[in-house]
Each structure stands twice: as structure tokens, then as C-alpha cells.
Enzyme design. Structure first.
Site, PDB file in Angstrom:
ATOM      1  N   HIS A 153       0.807  -1.228   0.000  1.00 53.05           N
ATOM      2  CA  HIS A 153       0.000   0.000   0.000  1.00 53.05           C
ATOM      3  C   HIS A 153       0.843   1.284   0.000  1.00 53.05           C
ATOM      4  O   HIS A 153       0.722   2.124  -0.869  1.00 53.05           O
ATOM      5  CB  HIS A 153      -0.911   0.010   1.236  1.00 53.05           C
TER       6      HIS A 153
HETATM    7  O1  RIB Z   1      -4.543  -0.048   5.041  1.00 56.36           O
HETATM    8  C1  RIB Z   1      -3.175  -0.055   4.768  1.00 56.36           C
HETATM    9  C2  RIB Z   1      -2.474   1.005   5.565  1.00 56.36           C
HETATM   10  O2  RIB Z   1      -2.596   0.733   6.957  1.00 56.36           O
HETATM   11  C3  RIB Z   1      -0.959   1.041   5.299  1.00 56.36           C
HETATM   12  O3  RIB Z   1      -0.491   2.343   5.498  1.00 56.36           O
HETATM   13  C4  RIB Z   1      -0.417   0.137   6.357  1.00 56.36           C
HETATM   14  O4  RIB Z   1       0.940   0.452   6.681  1.00 56.36           O
HETATM   15  C5  RIB Z   1      -1.311   0.487   7.518  1.00 56.36           C
HETATM   16  O5  RIB Z   1      -0.796   1.675   8.113  1.00 56.36           O
END
Ligand code: RIB
Ligand code: CA
Length: 310
Positions: free
Chosen positions: A239
Site C-alpha cells: 500500500h
Molecule cells: O490499510 C493499509 C495502511 O494501513 C498502510 O499504510 C499500512 O501500513 C497500515 O498503516
């Protein structure tokens, strides 16, 4: 470019930070601010220092931020990232400590005093950013853009409605969404379109740097989680990597300028980002909502970063 990385490291945060370290200089990276999210803020701070140690970039300063959301109880995700926050991947121990100045004070000072507008890379809950803007609204004039990983127009990953970063601190997210700053949203709508397949992992591994081993470890940790394997049998999304990879090459994603608001009270849909995809609300457009990605480009940037780092 002048950037500040706000982060809750976090396995995918670590990938995003390494991309930034590979492509931007110590002068361009004004600092790293940590926030409670995936793990407690002290663990996150240690991890930011460990990542800098690994990359040999101890000139970059780390500022510890908020240990809890603005109004709500902290929700963490150790079950995803491990109690150490880096999935047990063997980053070195840090040889320096974080600065005495807290993250929110640093954000207000650094943004106010920067001769160039500052880009904020937000990889976790928006607590630090929301607090800095609410305490010193005038800093928005010197923020170039906020590129953030968070939210979704198509359902959550932590509740049916909410993505983790936004759910942890919907109140801070609301402040940022209303701030008037240029916002670039890397939500699940794009991050779920780029998967660390075995070919892509091999390309990273073939760069044969110590960093490549760590990157493979970080993505393998995520890929091996049962819940991830069920939805993504071929690998894992990464992500946060979208945020810094976008700064390396803004053709990474495409999207639409639409209205995005966040639910801050409903028990059922708390933290939901309501993305006005069809522009029917009549509310002001405030977010570049990304919805298309060149996924090969994301992984070529990760691979390039691996080859550029120790
Ligand atoms: O949903 C994904 C996010 O939540 C990313 O930033 C992961 O590191 C968590 O912080
Ligand atoms: Ca994160």
C-alpha cells in the site's frame, strides 16, 4: 522537492521509505515523523531509525509524534506487521536516537520555515498532520500537496466500510480533507491493483543488495498472512509504496478530482471515505482520487530502489 514522510512503520511503510531514500537526497527529505498506527509510536520511531541505519542515511532526522488519535482510542495492527512492526525482518539496530523536538512542532516549524513548498507523504493515520494544521492553520499555504495512503471508494480492509489509516483517526482525516491543501489519495482502489507476484519478487531479489533481502522479507511477511493469501493468492499489495513511488514518477497512477468526505461518528461506517465518484453531491471537489495504476511501474521503482541502496 522538499518532502516530509509521516509514517507508522510498518512493513509497507518501510518499502515506501526505502523508495524515498533511494530517490531523494538528505536535503530534499526534511525529516521523518512517526505516528501511532500499525504499532505504538515508540516502536515506529525505532523502526524509522532502523531503516535509516540500514540505508546509511543517519543525517535524516526522526521526530516522534502522537501516541494516540486526536479523539479516539488507538487501534493497532501488530497482527499484520508483527510486534516489532517490521515483520521480524532483520533491519539493523539504530546507532542514533530521535530528535528531542516532537513531530507536530517539527511539522509546524519545518513547513513554516521552508523556502520551498513542502510535500507531505502520509503513510499512516493522519493524527500528526491534523494536529499541526488545527494548531497552525497558516501552514497550509506552504504545503505543496499531501500524498496519502488511505481510504477507499470500494469498501474497507479493517471494517466493511473503512481502511485502516483513516479508521484509526477519522477526526484528523476530516481536518485534512477540509484544509484546502492539494490532496492526492492512494486508496485501496489503486493499492489492491498492484501485487508482489513471484516474478516481481525475483526481480527485486536479483538486485543482490542487502536492501533487496529486506524488501523481499517485508513483502513475504505480508504475502504469507492467511487473510492476504485468501484475497491475493499471488502476492500482496504494498500500500504505502504508492505514495513515494508517485513522487518518483507521477505517471504511476491516474485518477479523478472529486469530493471526498469521511465518516467521523457512525458506529457502522466510522472511517469510511465517501468518494463522490459520480459527482452527484454538489460538494466541493477536494481530492485527486487515484483509481488507475501502472502496476509494472510500481515494481520497477521498487526494484530500482533496491539496486540503488546498500
Ligand atoms: O490499510 C493499509 C495502511 O494501513 C498502510 O499504510 C499500512 O501500513 C497500515 O498503516
Ligand atoms: Ca502505514
Amino acid at each position: 522537492m522538499r518532502i516530509i514522510i509521516d509514517t507508522d512503520p510498518g512493513t509497507d511503510d518501510a518499502v515506501a521509505i526505502l523508495i524515498a531514500l533511494a530517490h531523494f537526497t538528505d536535503e530534499e527529505i526534511l525529516g521523518i515523523t512517526t505516528v501511532a498506527g500499525n504499532v505504538g509510536v515508540k516502536v515506529g520511531t525505532t523502526n524509522a531509525l532502523r531503516i535509516l541505519e540500514q540505508a546509511g542515511r543517519n543525517n535524516i532526522k526522526v521526530f516522534e509524534g502522537e501516541s494516540a488519535p486526536l479523539k479516539r482510542e488507538l487501534l493497532t495492527a501488530e497482527w499484520v506487521h508483527g510486534t516489532d512492526g517490521l515483520g521480524g525482518v532483520p533491519f539493523p539496530g539504530p546507532s542514533k536516537t530521535e530528535e528531542d523536538q516532537d513531530a507536530v512542532t517539527f511539522l509546524k516549524d519545518a513547513i513554516s520555515n521552508s523556502e520551498e513548498k513542502v510535500t507531505l507523504c502520509v503513510l499512516g493515520p493522519m493524527t500528526n498532520i491534523g494536529k499541526a494544521i488545527s494548531e497552525m492553520p497558516e501552514i497550509v499555504e506552504n504545503i505543496e500537496q499531501i500524498v496519502f495512503m488511505g481510504g477507499s471508494a470500494t469498501g474497507g480492509n479493517t471494517t466493511p466500510a473503512a481502511e485502516f489509516n483513516i479508521l484509526v483517526d477519522p477526526d484528523a482525516t476530516h481536518i485534512v480533507l477540509q484544509s484546502g491543501v492539494k490532496l492526492v489519495m492512494m486508496g485501496l482502489d489503486v493499492t489492491h491493483q498492484a501485487i508482489s507476484t513471484s516474478n516481481r519478487i525475483k526481480n527485486i531479489s536479483d538486485t543482490n543488495t542487502k536492501t533487496s533481502e529486506l524488501l523481499v522479507g517485508l513483502m513475504s511477511r505480508l504475502a504469507n498472512l492467511e487473510i492476504v493469501k485468501k484475497k491475493f493468492p499471488d502476492g500482496t499489495p504494498v500500500h504505502d509504496a504508492f505514495v513515494t513511488a508517485y513522487l518518483v514518477d507521477s505517471s504511476l497512477t491516474k485518477g479523478n478530482f472529486v469530493n471526498v468526505e469521511v465518516e467521523t461518528s457512525s458506529d457502522l461506517t466510522l472511517g469510511q471515505t465517501v468518494v463522490d465518484v459520480n459527482e452527484i453531491s454538489g460538494r466541493d471537489k477536494n481530492v485527486y482520487w487515484m483509481n488507475e495504476v501502472d502496476d509494472d511501474k510500481l515494481f520497477s521503482i521498487i526494484t530500482k530502489s533496491s539496486s540503488l541502496l546498500p
